[in-house]
Design an enzyme around this catalytic site. Structure first.
Site, PDB file in Angstrom:
ATOM      1  N   GLU A  87      11.067  20.754  76.314  1.00 52.52           N
ATOM      2  CA  GLU A  87      11.882  19.538  76.293  1.00 52.52           C
ATOM      3  C   GLU A  87      11.022  18.299  76.557  1.00 52.52           C
ATOM      4  OE1 GLU A  87      16.303  20.802  77.603  1.00 52.52           O
ATOM      5  OE2 GLU A  87      14.864  20.834  79.247  1.00 52.52           O
ATOM      6  N   GLU A 103      18.118  26.435  72.928  1.00 46.59           N
ATOM      7  CA  GLU A 103      18.883  26.577  74.165  1.00 46.59           C
ATOM      8  C   GLU A 103      20.336  26.259  73.838  1.00 46.59           C
ATOM      9  OE1 GLU A 103      17.748  24.503  77.668  1.00 46.59           O
ATOM     10  OE2 GLU A 103      15.693  25.273  77.690  1.00 46.59           O
TER      11      GLU A 103
END
Length: 580
Positions: A158, A232
């Protein structure tokens, strides 16, 4: 040997389209004797892949150390995945977030203020390369093209939410390849951060929990070819102390999963099974208010904290069955746990003889925890003050909780989430003692890597206080009681208490801490984690493998006030109220 590559529209395994149906399962949040059980339950839900982060700070708690034993045996975890006929995705960071202490980055790394965080900085990169090399020594032999389970390896994590240093990402990717990783490399970012968080040549995946069609459309704009993947899929959420227990309706989450699979996308469920922040491993968030995470990482996942299937498990399995064959059998339903109870006894009061918990060190100026070796999670700070009237004690900043005693009497507690940094002393002549607790390092955002303890020193009525004795508490070597004694009623901490718990078999237990204040618990030497009257979490999960048939030792370090000094176990976990 098998071949796994990224095709024009699909992942290709030996030339045939292959959809990744993955679930996140962090080996470091599950007792190692339960890994095989959790992996098998993922397979029985219809998944074909297990994804895991790798926590740098757990493997390397001090410089030069790299632990791959017990609950950190990544090699064994990957072998168990292969034994189950499943595949694996490895996400070694170096930053993992994961609501894990410091996002997985070792605190010792930032003792040198010149070290950069998640950017192209030589000292940081040198340490990162050393860490990744150790991880890849384990992972390389397990790659699918060497007849192992590993299909994908992720670069950073991320990153678009933190920065856009392409030179840094390129250095990580190049080192990953040089270390022998030959499977495809991926990145994951929220849809609006995809550009900043990746590089051409790394396969982009997205993270989200709703509006699947819209998010996949954005992903396709940033990843014009190759398979779409939600790296995710947020099917639940985490909890922090003082708030509610987060849940996501099973029907809503299943509908979003259905939309993903209908679009032909691959998926990684975050989480399939959350597990537990055992010991002192929880992270924290700070977006203006400091919010430490609770011990449970149940995450409202398909498999709950104790490894039992939930309604979400069965709803997801039904969705997957519409697109792929699933195994015929399902795990048995949850069963009630045994409910023994016993009294706590043998109090060892921390302030009566602190030397039993550690060794005093003298410092002219008050040090932060990060200046001490080893770096403590709890420490006592002591000095003498003099004056002829009451005074105001102030600290630069408290990270994260400080309880102040004056001549042995409690004066008050300063808490970071309340932005406390000062309190009144009843007089200014005597011994000042401060118990400081690190409640978990920030795991997301610009405060990653910040120091713990008291930052910026202390003052009395504006005058700096110098000459401090510091005692880091050794939580790996708690003292044994000198005498045996009972506890008849409420008791004030800081105090160490013990009990013997009888068990008929090695089975999961749920310890009810509802009558306790704030502190830590060990069961047969295994750190169960933190409890706090704030909630929402009320029970601590005791994994069956640490429970012995017969007598078991329970140790509690109460830091606040304990209203009911009894150890009671309940049949089901109590994770707190929800918004509903």
């Amino acid at each position: 040997m098998p071949e796994f590559v990224i095709g024009e529209t699909d992942f290709l395994l030996d030339g045939r389209p292959f959809r990744i149906l993955s679930g996140a399962l962090h080996y470091f949040r599950v007792h190692p004797d339960l890994w095989a059980d959790r992996i098998d339950k993922a397979r029985r839900m219809g998944l074909n892949t297990i994804e895991t982060y790798v926590p740098w700070n757990a493997h390397a708690p001090s410089p030069g150390e790299f632990d791959l034993t017990g609950g950190l045996d990544l090699d064994r975890f990957l072998r168990l995945i292969a034994d189950a006929g499943m595949y694996a995705i490895v996400r070694p960071g170096p930053y993992i977030c994961a609501e894990w202490d410091n996002g997985g980055l070792p605190a010792w790394l930032f003792r040198d203020p010149a070290v950069g965080v998640r950017r192209y900085e030589p000292k940081y990169l040198d340490a990162v390369r050393g860490y990744l090399s150790r991880v890849y020594e384990v992972v390389v032999p397990h790659q699918v093209d060497r007849d192992g389970p590993v299909l994908l390896v992720q670069v950073e994590n991320e990153y678009g939410a933190f920065g856009d240093d392409k030179r840094y990402l390129k250095a990580l990717a190049e080192h990953t390849r040089a270390a022998g990783i030959t499977v495809p490399l991926t990145t994951v970012d929220q849809p609006d951060m995809l550009e900043a968080g990746s590089l051409d040549g790394l396969h982009r995946t997205a993270s989200f929990g709703s509006a699947a069609a819209d998010r996949l459309k954005i992903l396709r704009e940033h990843q014009p070819t190759g398979p779409l993947m939600c790296g995710e899929f947020w099917n639940g959420w985490f909890d922090h102390w003082g708030a509610h227990h987060h849940t996501t309706p099973a029907a809503d989450a299943a509908a979003e999963l259905d939309a993903l699979l209908a679009a032909g996308a691959s998926v990684n469920l975050y989480m399939f099974h959350g597990g537990t922040n055992f010991g002192l491993t929880n992270g924290a968030n700070d977006k203006g208010v400091y919010q430490p995470l609770v011990t449970s990482y149940d995450y409202d996942a398909p498999l709950d904290e104790a490894g039992d299937p939930t309604p979400k498990y069965h709803a997801f399995r039904d969705v997957i069955a519409r697109y792929h064959k699933v195994p015929d059998s399902v795990p048995p339903p949850k069963r009630d746990a045994p409910t023994p109870s016993t009294r706590l006894r043998d109090p060892v009061r921390l302030l009566d003889a602190p030397e039993r918990f550690g060794t005093w060190e003298f410092h002219e100026q008050l040090p932060a925890f990060d200046e001490l070796t080893p770096m403590p999670r709890l420490a006592l700070l002591r000095t003498r003050v003099s004056g002829d009237r009451p005074g105001v004690l102030a600290f630069g900043e408290v990270r994260d909780r400080a309880t102040v005693f004056f001549d042995g009497d409690p004066v008050g507690t300063l808490q970071r989430d309340h932005h406390d940094r000062a309190l009144a002393l009843p007089r200014a002549e005597g011994e000042l003692l401060v118990l400081v607790e690190d409640q978990g390092r920030v795991d997301y955002g610009p405060r990653i890597g910040e120091a713990k303890g008291v930052i910026g020193g202390a003052s009395l009525d504006g005058e700096p206080l110098a000459g401090w004795d510091v005692l880091p508490l050794d939580l790996d070597a708690l003292p044994t009681p000198v005498t045996t004694s009972t506890v008849d009623g409420p008791i004030a901490g800081p105090v160490l208490l013990r009990a013997e718990v009888d068990a008929a078999a090695s089975t999961d237990l749920f310890l009810d801490t509802g009558g306790w204040g704030k502190g830590l618990v060990w069961f047969n030497g295994f750190g169960l984690g933190r409890y706090w009257r704030r909630g929402p979490q009320r029970t601590l999960y005791v994994p069956g493998p640490v429970v012995r048939p017969g007598g078991n030792e329970l140790v509690v370090l109460e830091l606040g006030t304990m209203l009911d000094p009894a150890a009671r176990f309940v049949p089901r976990p109590l994770l707190g109220h929800t918004e509903a």
